[in-house]
Design a protein around this motif. Structure first.
Motif, PDB file in Angstrom:
ATOM      1  N   PRO A  98      -0.909  27.766 -14.325  1.00 32.33           N
ATOM      2  CA  PRO A  98      -0.062  28.532 -13.405  1.00 32.33           C
ATOM      3  C   PRO A  98       0.839  27.601 -12.595  1.00 32.33           C
ATOM      4  N   VAL A  99       2.068  28.048 -12.356  1.00 29.49           N
ATOM      5  CA  VAL A  99       3.020  27.282 -11.554  1.00 29.49           C
ATOM      6  C   VAL A  99       3.488  28.161 -10.398  1.00 29.49           C
ATOM      7  N   ILE A 100       3.415  27.624  -9.186  1.00 29.73           N
ATOM      8  CA  ILE A 100       3.784  28.370  -7.982  1.00 29.73           C
ATOM      9  C   ILE A 100       4.978  27.672  -7.326  1.00 29.73           C
ATOM     10  N   ALA A 101       6.084  28.392  -7.154  1.00 28.17           N
ATOM     11  CA  ALA A 101       7.231  27.856  -6.430  1.00 28.17           C
ATOM     12  C   ALA A 101       7.054  28.136  -4.940  1.00 28.17           C
ATOM     13  N   GLY A 110      20.957  27.058  -9.756  1.00 30.78           N
ATOM     14  CA  GLY A 110      19.942  26.367 -10.531  1.00 30.78           C
ATOM     15  C   GLY A 110      18.600  26.319  -9.839  1.00 30.78           C
ATOM     16  N   GLY A 111      18.605  26.391  -8.504  1.00 37.30           N
ATOM     17  CA  GLY A 111      17.339  26.469  -7.774  1.00 37.30           C
ATOM     18  C   GLY A 111      16.617  27.760  -8.101  1.00 37.30           C
ATOM     19  N   CYS A 112      17.365  28.868  -8.157  1.00 40.24           N
ATOM     20  CA  CYS A 112      16.778  30.138  -8.587  1.00 40.24           C
ATOM     21  C   CYS A 112      16.267  30.025 -10.016  1.00 40.24           C
ATOM     22  N   HIS A 113      17.039  29.355 -10.855  1.00 38.81           N
ATOM     23  CA  HIS A 113      16.634  29.135 -12.246  1.00 38.81           C
ATOM     24  C   HIS A 113      15.255  28.469 -12.295  1.00 38.81           C
ATOM     25  N   LEU A 114      15.058  27.438 -11.489  1.00 30.25           N
ATOM     26  CA  LEU A 114      13.770  26.748 -11.440  1.00 30.25           C
ATOM     27  C   LEU A 114      12.664  27.680 -10.953  1.00 30.25           C
ATOM     28  N   SER A 115      12.938  28.407  -9.878  1.00 27.59           N
ATOM     29  CA  SER A 115      11.893  29.254  -9.292  1.00 27.59           C
ATOM     30  C   SER A 115      11.499  30.381 -10.236  1.00 27.59           C
ATOM     31  N   MET A 116      12.475  30.930 -10.954  1.00 23.81           N
ATOM     32  CA  MET A 116      12.180  32.047 -11.842  1.00 23.81           C
ATOM     33  C   MET A 116      11.378  31.622 -13.066  1.00 23.81           C
ATOM     34  N   ALA A 117      11.393  30.349 -13.398  1.00 20.64           N
ATOM     35  CA  ALA A 117      10.580  29.853 -14.504  1.00 20.64           C
ATOM     36  C   ALA A 117       9.109  29.703 -14.102  1.00 20.64           C
ATOM     37  N   CYS A 118       8.836  29.761 -12.806  1.00 24.29           N
ATOM     38  CA  CYS A 118       7.460  29.650 -12.310  1.00 24.29           C
ATOM     39  C   CYS A 118       6.749  30.998 -12.445  1.00 24.29           C
ATOM     40  N   ASP A 119       5.429  30.964 -12.342  1.00 21.75           N
ATOM     41  CA  ASP A 119       4.642  32.192 -12.426  1.00 21.75           C
ATOM     42  C   ASP A 119       4.673  32.988 -11.126  1.00 21.75           C
ATOM     43  N   PHE A 120       4.763  32.276 -10.008  1.00 28.03           N
ATOM     44  CA  PHE A 120       4.772  32.919  -8.691  1.00 28.03           C
ATOM     45  C   PHE A 120       5.807  32.241  -7.814  1.00 28.03           C
ATOM     46  N   ARG A 121       6.358  33.016  -6.870  1.00 29.70           N
ATOM     47  CA  ARG A 121       7.337  32.507  -5.922  1.00 29.70           C
ATOM     48  C   ARG A 121       6.920  32.933  -4.516  1.00 29.70           C
TER      49      ARG A 121
END
Length: 254
Positions: A98-101, A110-121
């Motif tokens: 699991p990846v949590i932003a 691109g910051g949104c791009h990174l966060s959306m690739a995570c499992d949780f924000r």
């Protein structure tokens, strides 16, 4: 000091975008470096959960536009740049853990791009999210646009992309762009990490693979292999034994 830093505390890895003087704007080298970092973490069976955050006051304002004249000046260069960006987000989405932003301040483009690739924000109350591609005459990438659509739905995705407007964390929570708004998102992320680190990693990695639709691309073959692997694993045997002995299981990812 590296623009992408990684630390390990027990079973939790923390990856930090480390250019606070420019609100963690991502260079091409950083997109590539982030992808390498996550591939390495994905192969590390000591790591059970990953937290992605930004140094200083912001998560990331996205791509470093100041270098676009040199590395993203035309269609050919843009395509190569987008390949690096997609490779980065695919590496984040593709790790079995699991990846949590943890989002503070600006989370744009691109910051949104990174966060959306995570499992949780998890976002701070003062966080601001948006995709300003329409301000730059850029078409947001296919992978990131599809992730946005999956999170917020068609109408909200169109509004975000057509208007380039920023939304506050409360609005982002309402439409599904973030999962939690809290005064200390890092604390809450670490609390969730403590929970996931105790669970069976084979179960989590299998569920993540299936939920991310990767199983549709391979016809379910790898998903079935992951199901079979878990059913034949020492972890499954340990779970049954722990249940009988009324104790917590000691999962070893094998």
């Amino acid at each position: 000091m590296s623009d992408i830093s990684c630390t390990l505390d027990g079973r939790v890895a923390s990856v930090t975008i480390n250019r606070p003087h420019v609100r963690n704007a991502m260079t091409l080298a950083m997109w590539k470096g982030m992808a390498t970092t996550f591939r390495e973490l994905g192969a590390n069976r000591e790591v059970r959960t990953i937290i992605l955050t930004g140094a200083g006051e912001s998560f990331s304002v996205g791509a470093d536009v100041s270098e676009f004249d040199a590395i993203r000046a035309d269609a050919g260069a843009s395509a190569a740049y987008e390949m690096a960006v997609d490779s980065c987000s695919d590496a984040i989405a593709g790790v079995p853990q699991p990846v949590i932003a943890v989002i503070t301040g600006y989370c744009l483009g691109g910051g949104c791009h990174l966060s959306m690739a995570c499992d949780f924000r998890f976002a701070a109350p003062t966080a601001s999210l948006g995709i300003p591609a329409a301000n730059l005459s850029i078409v947001y990438g296919v992978r990131s646009t599809r992730r946005l659509l999956a999170l917020v739905g068609l109408t909200n995705a169109k509004r975000i992309l057509y208007t380039a407007e920023r939304v506050g964390s409360r609005e982002a929570l309402k439409i599904g762009l973030v999962d939690r708004v809290c005064d200390d998102p890092l604390h809450d992320a670490l609390s969730l990490a403590a929970q996931t680190c105790e669970k069976a990693p084979l179960s989590i990695s299998g569920a993540k693979y299936i939920l991310n639709d990767a199983a549709l691309a391979d016809g379910g073959l790898l998903a079935q292999a992951m199901i079979d692997c878990a059913s034949n694993s020492d972890d499954y045997r340990e779970a049954r034994k722990a249940f009988a002995e009324k104790r917590k299981p000691d999962f070893r990812w094998c």
